[in-house]
Design a protein around this motif. Sequence first.
Motif, PDB file in Angstrom:
ATOM      1  N   HIS A  94      -9.631   6.120  65.849  1.00 38.35           N
ATOM      2  CA  HIS A  94      -8.859   5.420  64.331  1.00 38.35           C
ATOM      3  C   HIS A  94      -8.177   4.631  64.514  1.00 38.35           C
ATOM      4  CE1 HIS A  94     -10.382   9.913  62.478  1.00 38.35           C
ATOM      5  NE2 HIS A  94      -9.986  10.318  63.845  1.00 38.35           N
ATOM      6  N   GLN A  95      -9.050   3.203  64.951  1.00 34.70           N
ATOM      7  CA  GLN A  95      -8.357   2.594  65.629  1.00 34.70           C
ATOM      8  C   GLN A  95      -8.233   1.169  64.829  1.00 34.70           C
ATOM      9  OE1 GLN A  95      -9.616   1.953  69.923  1.00 34.70           O
ATOM     10  NE2 GLN A  95      -7.739   2.579  70.195  1.00 34.70           N
ATOM     11  N   ILE A  96      -9.289   1.201  63.498  1.00 34.55           N
ATOM     12  CA  ILE A  96      -9.656   0.040  62.457  1.00 34.55           C
ATOM     13  C   ILE A  96      -8.545   0.248  61.230  1.00 34.55           C
ATOM     14  CG2 ILE A  96     -11.077  -0.511  60.583  1.00 34.55           C
ATOM     15  CD1 ILE A  96     -13.339   0.965  62.206  1.00 34.55           C
ATOM     16  N   ARG A  97      -8.179  -0.792  61.530  1.00 36.13           N
ATOM     17  CA  ARG A  97      -7.334  -0.477  60.006  1.00 36.13           C
ATOM     18  C   ARG A  97      -8.152  -0.900  58.494  1.00 36.13           C
ATOM     19  NH1 ARG A  97      -2.602  -1.644  57.898  1.00 36.13           N
ATOM     20  NH2 ARG A  97      -2.101  -4.005  55.866  1.00 36.13           N
ATOM     21  N   TRP A  98      -7.595  -0.548  57.411  1.00 40.13           N
ATOM     22  CA  TRP A  98      -8.291  -0.794  56.314  1.00 40.13           C
ATOM     23  C   TRP A  98      -7.760  -1.344  55.472  1.00 40.13           C
ATOM     24  CZ3 TRP A  98     -13.675   1.061  56.343  1.00 40.13           C
ATOM     25  CH2 TRP A  98     -14.547   1.336  57.824  1.00 40.13           C
ATOM     26  N   ALA A  99      -8.288  -3.208  55.973  1.00 42.76           N
ATOM     27  CA  ALA A  99      -7.359  -3.403  53.894  1.00 42.76           C
ATOM     28  C   ALA A  99      -7.882  -3.792  53.582  1.00 42.76           C
ATOM     29  CB  ALA A  99      -6.299  -4.844  55.090  1.00 42.76           C
ATOM     30  N   VAL A 100      -7.191  -3.748  51.892  1.00 42.26           N
ATOM     31  CA  VAL A 100      -8.507  -3.646  50.291  1.00 42.26           C
ATOM     32  C   VAL A 100      -7.135  -4.828  49.851  1.00 42.26           C
ATOM     33  CG1 VAL A 100      -8.039  -1.562  50.094  1.00 42.26           C
ATOM     34  CG2 VAL A 100      -9.625  -3.273  49.426  1.00 42.26           C
ATOM     35  N   THR A 101      -7.785  -5.809  49.231  1.00 42.42           N
ATOM     36  CA  THR A 101      -6.950  -6.407  48.027  1.00 42.42           C
ATOM     37  C   THR A 101      -7.618  -6.699  47.211  1.00 42.42           C
ATOM     38  OG1 THR A 101      -6.184  -8.477  47.688  1.00 42.42           O
ATOM     39  CG2 THR A 101      -8.083  -8.744  49.391  1.00 42.42           C
ATOM     40  N   ALA A 102      -7.041  -6.658  45.821  1.00 37.52           N
ATOM     41  CA  ALA A 102      -7.415  -6.439  44.080  1.00 37.52           C
ATOM     42  C   ALA A 102      -7.700  -7.763  44.518  1.00 37.52           C
ATOM     43  CB  ALA A 102      -6.081  -5.496  43.497  1.00 37.52           C
ATOM     44  N   THR A 103      -6.977  -9.252  45.296  1.00 34.70           N
ATOM     45  CA  THR A 103      -6.973 -10.340  44.689  1.00 34.70           C
ATOM     46  C   THR A 103      -8.002 -11.027  44.386  1.00 34.70           C
ATOM     47  OG1 THR A 103      -6.406 -12.854  44.681  1.00 34.70           O
ATOM     48  CG2 THR A 103      -7.136 -10.933  46.326  1.00 34.70           C
ATOM     49  N   SER A 104      -8.364 -11.818  43.056  1.00 39.46           N
ATOM     50  CA  SER A 104      -9.981 -12.495  43.228  1.00 39.46           C
ATOM     51  C   SER A 104      -9.409 -13.777  43.091  1.00 39.46           C
ATOM     52  CB  SER A 104     -10.426 -12.572  41.679  1.00 39.46           C
ATOM     53  OG  SER A 104      -8.708 -11.749  40.569  1.00 39.46           O
ATOM     54  N   ASP A 105      -8.158 -14.540  43.818  1.00 41.56           N
ATOM     55  CA  ASP A 105      -7.677 -15.261  44.109  1.00 41.56           C
ATOM     56  C   ASP A 105      -7.657 -16.298  45.694  1.00 41.56           C
ATOM     57  OD1 ASP A 105      -6.267 -17.971  42.943  1.00 41.56           O
ATOM     58  OD2 ASP A 105      -5.040 -17.620  44.950  1.00 41.56           O
ATOM     59  N   ALA A 106      -9.041 -17.357  45.952  1.00 42.64           N
ATOM     60  CA  ALA A 106      -8.662 -17.921  47.315  1.00 42.64           C
ATOM     61  C   ALA A 106      -7.555 -18.251  47.874  1.00 42.64           C
ATOM     62  CB  ALA A 106      -9.817 -18.424  47.431  1.00 42.64           C
ATOM     63  N   GLY A 107      -6.993 -18.363  46.775  1.00 47.91           N
ATOM     64  CA  GLY A 107      -5.428 -18.985  47.905  1.00 47.91           C
ATOM     65  C   GLY A 107      -4.426 -17.666  48.142  1.00 47.91           C
ATOM     66  N   THR A 108      -4.511 -16.389  47.380  1.00 45.25           N
ATOM     67  CA  THR A 108      -3.657 -15.785  47.571  1.00 45.25           C
ATOM     68  C   THR A 108      -4.245 -14.692  48.611  1.00 45.25           C
ATOM     69  OG1 THR A 108      -3.199 -15.156  45.367  1.00 45.25           O
ATOM     70  CG2 THR A 108      -2.963 -13.640  46.921  1.00 45.25           C
ATOM     71  N   LEU A 109      -5.371 -14.523  48.744  1.00 46.21           N
ATOM     72  CA  LEU A 109      -6.488 -14.174  49.764  1.00 46.21           C
ATOM     73  C   LEU A 109      -6.474 -14.746  51.573  1.00 46.21           C
ATOM     74  CD1 LEU A 109      -8.439 -12.246  51.077  1.00 46.21           C
ATOM     75  CD2 LEU A 109      -9.806 -13.470  50.743  1.00 46.21           C
ATOM     76  N   LEU A 110      -6.050 -16.058  50.972  1.00 42.56           N
ATOM     77  CA  LEU A 110      -6.019 -16.490  52.003  1.00 42.56           C
ATOM     78  C   LEU A 110      -4.431 -16.376  53.226  1.00 42.56           C
ATOM     79  CD1 LEU A 110      -6.634 -18.890  54.212  1.00 42.56           C
ATOM     80  CD2 LEU A 110      -5.576 -20.641  53.157  1.00 42.56           C
ATOM     81  N   ALA A 111      -2.881 -16.202  51.981  1.00 41.58           N
ATOM     82  CA  ALA A 111      -2.027 -15.616  52.611  1.00 41.58           C
ATOM     83  C   ALA A 111      -1.873 -14.925  53.049  1.00 41.58           C
ATOM     84  CB  ALA A 111      -0.867 -15.831  51.690  1.00 41.58           C
ATOM     85  N   GLU A 112      -3.460 -13.634  52.201  1.00 50.22           N
ATOM     86  CA  GLU A 112      -3.337 -12.157  53.522  1.00 50.22           C
ATOM     87  C   GLU A 112      -3.993 -12.133  54.548  1.00 50.22           C
ATOM     88  OE1 GLU A 112      -2.731  -9.786  48.239  1.00 50.22           O
ATOM     89  OE2 GLU A 112      -4.495 -10.282  48.890  1.00 50.22           O
ATOM     90  N   LEU A 113      -4.970 -12.687  54.663  1.00 52.52           N
ATOM     91  CA  LEU A 113      -5.767 -12.358  56.035  1.00 52.52           C
ATOM     92  C   LEU A 113      -4.619 -13.240  56.800  1.00 52.52           C
ATOM     93  CD1 LEU A 113      -7.928 -12.762  57.771  1.00 52.52           C
ATOM     94  CD2 LEU A 113      -8.042 -15.411  56.687  1.00 52.52           C
ATOM     95  N   ARG A 114      -3.705 -14.842  56.565  1.00 55.16           N
ATOM     96  CA  ARG A 114      -2.568 -14.916  57.127  1.00 55.16           C
ATOM     97  C   ARG A 114      -1.584 -13.379  57.562  1.00 55.16           C
ATOM     98  NH1 ARG A 114      -1.671 -19.445  54.029  1.00 55.16           N
ATOM     99  NH2 ARG A 114      -3.424 -21.187  55.263  1.00 55.16           N
ATOM    100  N   ARG A 115      -1.317 -12.775  56.538  1.00 56.46           N
ATOM    101  CA  ARG A 115      -0.380 -11.941  57.009  1.00 56.46           C
ATOM    102  C   ARG A 115      -1.042 -10.545  58.072  1.00 56.46           C
ATOM    103  NH1 ARG A 115      -0.430  -6.855  54.533  1.00 56.46           N
ATOM    104  NH2 ARG A 115       1.831  -5.602  55.084  1.00 56.46           N
ATOM    105  N   GLU A 116      -2.517 -10.762  57.778  1.00 52.35           N
ATOM    106  CA  GLU A 116      -3.782  -9.419  58.284  1.00 52.35           C
ATOM    107  C   GLU A 116      -3.377 -10.139  60.296  1.00 52.35           C
ATOM    108  OE1 GLU A 116      -4.807  -6.348  57.988  1.00 52.35           O
ATOM    109  OE2 GLU A 116      -2.710  -6.809  56.331  1.00 52.35           O
ATOM    110  N   LEU A 117      -3.474 -11.133  60.249  1.00 49.58           N
ATOM    111  CA  LEU A 117      -3.576 -12.146  61.727  1.00 49.58           C
ATOM    112  C   LEU A 117      -2.587 -11.640  62.320  1.00 49.58           C
ATOM    113  CD1 LEU A 117      -5.557 -15.208  60.524  1.00 49.58           C
ATOM    114  CD2 LEU A 117      -6.469 -13.259  61.817  1.00 49.58           C
ATOM    115  N   ALA A 118      -1.412 -12.134  61.506  1.00 50.31           N
ATOM    116  CA  ALA A 118       0.177 -11.101  62.016  1.00 50.31           C
ATOM    117  C   ALA A 118      -0.192 -10.366  62.889  1.00 50.31           C
ATOM    118  CB  ALA A 118       1.417 -12.154  61.849  1.00 50.31           C
ATOM    119  N   LEU A 119      -0.159  -9.493  61.919  1.00 49.64           N
ATOM    120  CA  LEU A 119      -0.411  -7.905  62.170  1.00 49.64           C
ATOM    121  C   LEU A 119      -1.013  -7.726  63.340  1.00 49.64           C
ATOM    122  CD1 LEU A 119       0.222  -5.254  59.061  1.00 49.64           C
ATOM    123  CD2 LEU A 119      -1.340  -4.233  61.170  1.00 49.64           C
TER     124      LEU A 119
END
Length: 193
Positions: free
Chosen positions: A45-70
């Motif tokens: 159970h060491q997988i983080r399952w992060a799911v986003t409803a965004t359809s916008d690439a810019g928002t996805l990039l911001a969420e990716l940055r957050r997930e990388l830091a996390l």
Amino acid sequence: MTDALTPFDDAADAAAAVDATRHWLEVAVIGLNLCPFAKAVHVKHQIRWAVTATSDAGTLLAELRRELALLADADPQAIDTTLLIHPRALTDFIDYRFFLDDANRALRKLGYEGILQLASFHPDYEFADAAPDDLANHTNRSPHPMLHLLREASIDRAVAAYPDAEAIYGRNVETLRGLGLEGWRGLLARDPG
């Protein structure tokens, strides 16, 4: 661990995206041993399952940055890897491929090069040297567009423990071609239990 980033209007949509991805992981990736390293993090159970409803690439990039830091800040025993599932963003594979340059640039700018890396999965994944209908493409075809965030140290340990790790891709291609398209579809239709 599951987390909604840009929330879905209906939580069931987020759960369905994670469930479809988990099923694919269990019956295809682990079931066919496409990635011999996946089973350990899954059963622990060491997988983080992060799911986003965004359809916008810019928002996805911001969420990716957050997930990388996390992921970089998390205890590897708690979160060793993250699957960032984005069923509404970058559904066109060409757009997704172009986005990967931005994603890897963000990883470098955040100072995670050599610490984290990205692996790419998409329902229409196509290797540059493969025909669109080549079953080899299915090694990276997931139910939804997804970015897999991995720790370099975990990869290094796994590769050191696995004999002939560089032969994995070739073995996977042989497995999928032997299975055939109907066999692949049948596999994904099965209950993993």
